[in-house]
Design a protein around this motif. Structure first.
Motif, PDB file in Angstrom:
ATOM      1  N   ILE A   1      -5.273 -57.427  27.879  1.00 56.34           N
ATOM      2  CA  ILE A   1      -5.154 -56.383  27.479  1.00 56.34           C
ATOM      3  C   ILE A   1      -4.139 -56.473  26.326  1.00 56.34           C
ATOM      4  O   ILE A   1      -2.954 -57.294  26.182  1.00 56.34           O
ATOM      5  CB  ILE A   1      -4.076 -55.356  29.274  1.00 56.34           C
ATOM      6  N   LEU A   2      -3.497 -55.312  26.151  1.00 51.85           N
ATOM      7  CA  LEU A   2      -2.665 -55.370  25.177  1.00 51.85           C
ATOM      8  C   LEU A   2      -0.699 -54.941  25.629  1.00 51.85           C
ATOM      9  O   LEU A   2      -1.362 -54.745  26.730  1.00 51.85           O
ATOM     10  CB  LEU A   2      -2.889 -53.773  24.123  1.00 51.85           C
ATOM     11  N   GLU A   3      -0.026 -55.306  25.369  1.00 50.22           N
ATOM     12  CA  GLU A   3       0.735 -54.365  25.783  1.00 50.22           C
ATOM     13  C   GLU A   3       1.601 -53.631  25.381  1.00 50.22           C
ATOM     14  O   GLU A   3       2.020 -52.960  26.643  1.00 50.22           O
ATOM     15  CB  GLU A   3       2.179 -56.015  24.979  1.00 50.22           C
ATOM     16  N   THR A   4       1.132 -52.663  25.343  1.00 51.31           N
ATOM     17  CA  THR A   4       0.965 -51.570  25.474  1.00 51.31           C
ATOM     18  C   THR A   4      -0.135 -50.831  26.449  1.00 51.31           C
ATOM     19  O   THR A   4      -0.068 -49.697  26.317  1.00 51.31           O
ATOM     20  CB  THR A   4       0.677 -50.729  23.460  1.00 51.31           C
ATOM     21  N   GLN A   5      -0.427 -50.816  26.400  1.00 55.58           N
ATOM     22  CA  GLN A   5      -1.620 -50.698  28.164  1.00 55.58           C
ATOM     23  C   GLN A   5      -0.841 -50.640  29.190  1.00 55.58           C
ATOM     24  O   GLN A   5      -1.354 -51.411  30.577  1.00 55.58           O
ATOM     25  CB  GLN A   5      -3.700 -51.048  27.531  1.00 55.58           C
TER      26      GLN A   5
ATOM     27  N   ASN B   1      -1.415 -59.883  22.843  1.00 56.73           N
ATOM     28  CA  ASN B   1      -2.114 -59.554  24.046  1.00 56.73           C
ATOM     29  C   ASN B   1      -1.368 -60.007  25.226  1.00 56.73           C
ATOM     30  O   ASN B   1      -0.998 -60.707  25.479  1.00 56.73           O
ATOM     31  CB  ASN B   1      -2.891 -60.113  24.075  1.00 56.73           C
ATOM     32  N   ARG B   2      -2.242 -59.292  26.920  1.00 56.98           N
ATOM     33  CA  ARG B   2      -0.823 -60.056  27.372  1.00 56.98           C
ATOM     34  C   ARG B   2      -2.479 -59.790  29.114  1.00 56.98           C
ATOM     35  O   ARG B   2      -3.619 -59.916  28.744  1.00 56.98           O
ATOM     36  CB  ARG B   2      -1.331 -58.693  28.210  1.00 56.98           C
ATOM     37  N   ILE B   3      -2.760 -61.448  29.548  1.00 52.88           N
ATOM     38  CA  ILE B   3      -3.209 -61.360  30.809  1.00 52.88           C
ATOM     39  C   ILE B   3      -2.870 -60.440  31.692  1.00 52.88           C
ATOM     40  O   ILE B   3      -1.739 -61.187  32.552  1.00 52.88           O
ATOM     41  CB  ILE B   3      -3.368 -63.178  31.165  1.00 52.88           C
ATOM     42  N   LEU B   4      -3.767 -59.760  32.294  1.00 51.24           N
ATOM     43  CA  LEU B   4      -3.574 -60.005  33.995  1.00 51.24           C
ATOM     44  C   LEU B   4      -4.673 -59.303  34.988  1.00 51.24           C
ATOM     45  O   LEU B   4      -6.236 -59.842  34.787  1.00 51.24           O
ATOM     46  CB  LEU B   4      -3.685 -58.126  33.550  1.00 51.24           C
TER      47      LEU B   4
END
Length: 258
Positions: free
Chosen positions: A167-171, A196-199
């Motif tokens: 995901i994006l860090e802003t989400q 980008n971030r791993i969730l």
């Protein structure tokens, strides 16, 4: 004339050795940073609290740790609110309350510390250091169906991963609260600066009340600590050794050349 040539050659050699020294230092910095991070993480004494601290440190602007900030961290006794373990990917990190750069150096932090386990989405974030055995970088290998074990405020819980995504860090809506118990693990998608971030999202399976299961979790913790210490030698120490060995050989070669 010979003296002038000798002086000129000496200056050129000094410049070349200076360039080689700078290159060796720059190549060594990432490995030195990981090496010291692993050392501090594996030698820090941690106590686990059964309740949140009365005063939680205010959130800070988070930045990637530099060698200077890493070297400023020391082995010391710390108090964590829990620990998260994911044996299938080699994750084992202490959990701290308070979104600060210092807490993130030593382990994971709760993004919303006032959320409880049983009726909320507990969100944990951690650094991706690039090293496969340090902090949350291992989440890139997480898969649906894998188990996650949580020790939190004196109790033990089990979860099963049901979704992994980038995901994006802003989400921030991706880690919104829930009425059911969930666990969300978040980290950067790379050890470098990235939006980008791993969730990794996991559903609550149940409370681990069996003392034998808790003991197994403790043994898993000790095993992972030992594996981390061993991996440091291969991942960080030998590359540093090779870099400076090559540096030394090149310097000797520069010196002996006419």
């Amino acid at each position: 004339m010979k003296k002038q040539n000798y002086q000129h050659s000496k200056k050129i050699k000094a410049v070349i050795i200076g360039i080689l020294t700078l290159a060796a230092v720059l190549f060594s910095v990432p490995f030195l940073q990981d090496f010291y991070t692993c050392y501090v993480k594996s030698t820090t004494t941690v106590k686990y609290a059964s309740k949140l601290p009365e005063a939680i440190q205010p959130a800070e602007t988070i930045h990637a740790p530099t060698l200077q900030t890493v070297l400023g961290m020391q082995t010391q006794a710390r108090t964590a609110v829990g620990r998260v373990v994911m044996p299938s990917v080699g994750l084992d990190d202490d959990i701290y309350a308070g979104l600060t750069n210092e807490n993130l150096f030593y382990g994971a932090v709760t993004l919303f510390p006032n959320r409880t386990v049983r009726k909320h989405n507990l969100v944990l974030i951690g650094h991706n250091m690039g090293h496969t055995k340090v902090h949350f970088g291992v989440l890139k290998d997480a898969k649906v169906g894998q188990k996650v074990y949580l020790q939190y405020l004196g109790k033990y819980y089990q979860y099963t991963v049901y979704k992994t995504s980038t995901i994006l860090e802003t989400q921030i809506n991706k880690v919104k609260d829930t009425v059911d118990s969930e666990l969300s693990l978040v980290t950067c998608s790379a050890p470098t600066q990235t939006p980008n971030r791993i969730l990794v999202q996991a559903k609550f399976d149940g409370l681990i009340a069996n003392p034998r299961s808790q003991a197994n979790m403790q043994r898993s913790h000790m095993k992972m600590v030992n594996n981390t210490q061993k991996s440091v030698v291969g991942y960080d120490f030998w590359p540093i050794f090779i870099i400076w060995l090559v540096y030394l050989l090149l310097v000797i070669l520069v010196i002996v050349l006419k």
